[in-house]
Motif scaffolding. Sequence first.
Motif, PDB file in Angstrom:
ATOM      1  N   MET A   1      38.919  42.376  38.470  1.00 56.23           N
ATOM      2  CA  MET A   1      37.611  42.875  38.250  1.00 56.23           C
ATOM      3  C   MET A   1      36.725  41.747  37.756  1.00 56.23           C
ATOM      4  N   ALA A   2      37.059  40.946  36.672  1.00 50.56           N
ATOM      5  CA  ALA A   2      36.305  40.077  36.184  1.00 50.56           C
ATOM      6  C   ALA A   2      36.116  38.744  37.082  1.00 50.56           C
ATOM      7  N   ILE A   3      37.294  38.385  37.749  1.00 55.04           N
ATOM      8  CA  ILE A   3      37.357  37.353  38.469  1.00 55.04           C
ATOM      9  C   ILE A   3      36.778  37.524  39.668  1.00 55.04           C
ATOM     10  N   LYS A   4      36.736  38.624  40.262  1.00 55.54           N
ATOM     11  CA  LYS A   4      36.028  39.141  41.619  1.00 55.54           C
ATOM     12  C   LYS A   4      34.499  38.934  41.240  1.00 55.54           C
ATOM     13  N   SER A   5      34.110  39.614  40.223  1.00 56.13           N
ATOM     14  CA  SER A   5      32.594  39.608  39.839  1.00 56.13           C
ATOM     15  C   SER A   5      32.268  38.175  39.598  1.00 56.13           C
ATOM     16  N   ILE A   6      33.064  37.259  39.098  1.00 59.51           N
ATOM     17  CA  ILE A   6      32.540  35.735  38.786  1.00 59.51           C
ATOM     18  C   ILE A   6      32.203  35.162  40.055  1.00 59.51           C
ATOM     19  N   PHE A   7      33.462  35.235  40.983  1.00 56.11           N
ATOM     20  CA  PHE A   7      33.246  34.488  42.313  1.00 56.11           C
ATOM     21  C   PHE A   7      31.829  35.266  43.138  1.00 56.11           C
ATOM     22  N   ILE A 124      21.644  34.139  34.423  1.00 61.38           N
ATOM     23  CA  ILE A 124      22.710  34.387  35.421  1.00 61.38           C
ATOM     24  C   ILE A 124      23.974  34.920  34.570  1.00 61.38           C
ATOM     25  N   LEU A 125      24.465  33.805  33.419  1.00 58.86           N
ATOM     26  CA  LEU A 125      25.549  34.223  32.703  1.00 58.86           C
ATOM     27  C   LEU A 125      25.431  35.346  31.876  1.00 58.86           C
ATOM     28  N   ALA A 126      24.224  35.684  31.125  1.00 60.41           N
ATOM     29  CA  ALA A 126      24.263  36.743  30.473  1.00 60.41           C
ATOM     30  C   ALA A 126      24.312  37.917  31.407  1.00 60.41           C
ATOM     31  N   GLY A 127      23.518  38.083  32.447  1.00 58.00           N
ATOM     32  CA  GLY A 127      23.660  39.192  33.351  1.00 58.00           C
ATOM     33  C   GLY A 127      24.853  39.292  33.891  1.00 58.00           C
ATOM     34  N   TRP A 128      25.688  38.335  34.184  1.00 54.75           N
ATOM     35  CA  TRP A 128      27.224  38.704  34.489  1.00 54.75           C
ATOM     36  C   TRP A 128      27.834  39.360  33.284  1.00 54.75           C
ATOM     37  N   GLY A 129      27.549  38.687  32.012  1.00 53.31           N
ATOM     38  CA  GLY A 129      28.391  39.109  30.928  1.00 53.31           C
ATOM     39  C   GLY A 129      28.204  40.652  30.927  1.00 53.31           C
ATOM     40  N   ALA A 130      26.791  41.155  30.771  1.00 53.36           N
ATOM     41  CA  ALA A 130      26.174  42.385  30.729  1.00 53.36           C
ATOM     42  C   ALA A 130      27.105  43.457  31.762  1.00 53.36           C
ATOM     43  N   LEU A 131      26.870  42.827  32.987  1.00 52.37           N
ATOM     44  CA  LEU A 131      27.707  43.414  33.992  1.00 52.37           C
ATOM     45  C   LEU A 131      29.349  43.734  33.722  1.00 52.37           C
ATOM     46  N   TYR A 132      29.792  42.751  33.411  1.00 53.67           N
ATOM     47  CA  TYR A 132      31.480  42.840  33.259  1.00 53.67           C
ATOM     48  C   TYR A 132      31.484  43.711  32.003  1.00 53.67           C
ATOM     49  N   LEU A 133      30.786  43.919  31.036  1.00 49.27           N
ATOM     50  CA  LEU A 133      30.964  44.731  29.877  1.00 49.27           C
ATOM     51  C   LEU A 133      30.740  46.298  30.387  1.00 49.27           C
ATOM     52  N   ALA A 134      29.568  46.186  31.176  1.00 48.91           N
ATOM     53  CA  ALA A 134      29.416  47.433  31.640  1.00 48.91           C
ATOM     54  C   ALA A 134      30.615  48.370  32.339  1.00 48.91           C
ATOM     55  N   LEU A 135      31.117  47.366  33.227  1.00 48.63           N
ATOM     56  CA  LEU A 135      32.299  47.688  34.164  1.00 48.63           C
ATOM     57  C   LEU A 135      33.355  47.842  33.430  1.00 48.63           C
ATOM     58  N   GLN A 139      35.319  51.191  33.100  1.00 44.73           N
ATOM     59  CA  GLN A 139      36.997  51.600  33.302  1.00 44.73           C
ATOM     60  C   GLN A 139      37.531  52.148  32.260  1.00 44.73           C
ATOM     61  N   ASP A 140      37.357  51.741  31.021  1.00 42.90           N
ATOM     62  CA  ASP A 140      38.015  51.996  29.666  1.00 42.90           C
ATOM     63  C   ASP A 140      37.736  53.609  29.669  1.00 42.90           C
ATOM     64  N   VAL A 141      36.541  54.211  30.043  1.00 42.99           N
ATOM     65  CA  VAL A 141      36.095  55.659  29.938  1.00 42.99           C
ATOM     66  C   VAL A 141      37.016  56.391  31.125  1.00 42.99           C
ATOM     67  N   GLN A 142      36.933  55.725  32.202  1.00 44.74           N
ATOM     68  CA  GLN A 142      37.816  56.200  33.339  1.00 44.74           C
ATOM     69  C   GLN A 142      39.170  56.631  32.939  1.00 44.74           C
TER      70      GLN A 142
END
Length: 361
Positions: A1-7, A124-135, A139-142
Amino acid sequence: MAIKSIFGVWGAYFLFETGRLLYVSNSNAEALFVQRILMTIICITFTWLLYRMLIAVRSGGMGAAIFMLVLPTMILANYIAILDQIVFDDQAALFEFSYLLDPIDFALFDWVLILDETFTRYFILAGWGALYLALSHSQDVQRMMEHSRQLERVNRESELRALRYQLNPHFVFNALNSVSSLIIDRQNEQAEKLVDDLADYMRAVLTGGAEDMITVEQEIAQQARYLEIERMRFPERLHYFVNIAPAANGWKIPALIIQPLIENAIKFGVSSADQPLNIVISAQIDGDRLQIRVANDGRVKIPAEQPHDRTDGTGTGLSNIQNRLKALYGQNASLFLANSKDGMAVATIILPDPSLMFEDI
């Protein structure tokens, strides 16, 4: 998930910047395109570093993750902006990167532009980081919900099996009483046949013991075998009739769900009166519901809180049915007791479409 979102993030940024160059005439567009690829690789690398840092502080809670998205991310964004100034050279030839090895003269840098680039890359970095933390949190909740569903499913299956197997000793007890009565009456051949039929019936029940759900056709066939066993004891007084709508035969229902109703009909019909007893088993589909009725001669005393309370010894079987229905369907299934106008006691089980079962709560 993280690698896909980074790319994904930096791929979109690359396409945006490349598309913007189409509107700007530049004689060195090919070289700038290659430089843009190199810069995108650098951005992906720095974002991967941020990803590793976020993983390292995840155990520290949300506060540590937010701190990582502020100061460390700002520093990473600043380095990206400086490298952006170093990498891009309008005068460099295509695939010529030797200028990257030259000494860096920071005095020639456009620090205002670097500051602007820093904020752009930071968001861009902070937005990605927030997106990663949310996703990641999602996933943890799921995973927790899936684990909870699995535990609940295991508990429900255990409860269903316990309720289901509670019926078997009850039935065996009644059947053995019938055998005992035949032996007392010196009807040894009938007693022997009853024992053989009982063994066949129990073999069929236990063979399907792992199945909590069977078709209406299978359930009725089992109950007909049980009634044939009881007719060995009351050949002149016990009569039963089956009326199943063809469309209902394949409907999945809980195994042995009508067994207590038939047992009660025999126990309080045949054994408590001298008159013949008629038992009518019917099933039909009404809209998106299946109605199964077990009717027998006589009147039933409706409990004040039907069918929870015990009434004349019938409470255990009826409570068992309701518990199984609740475990499988929640409030979508019901059991009703009533007295018909033609002098019969009627128990009706109403089941919803099988898709409403609690398959995965």
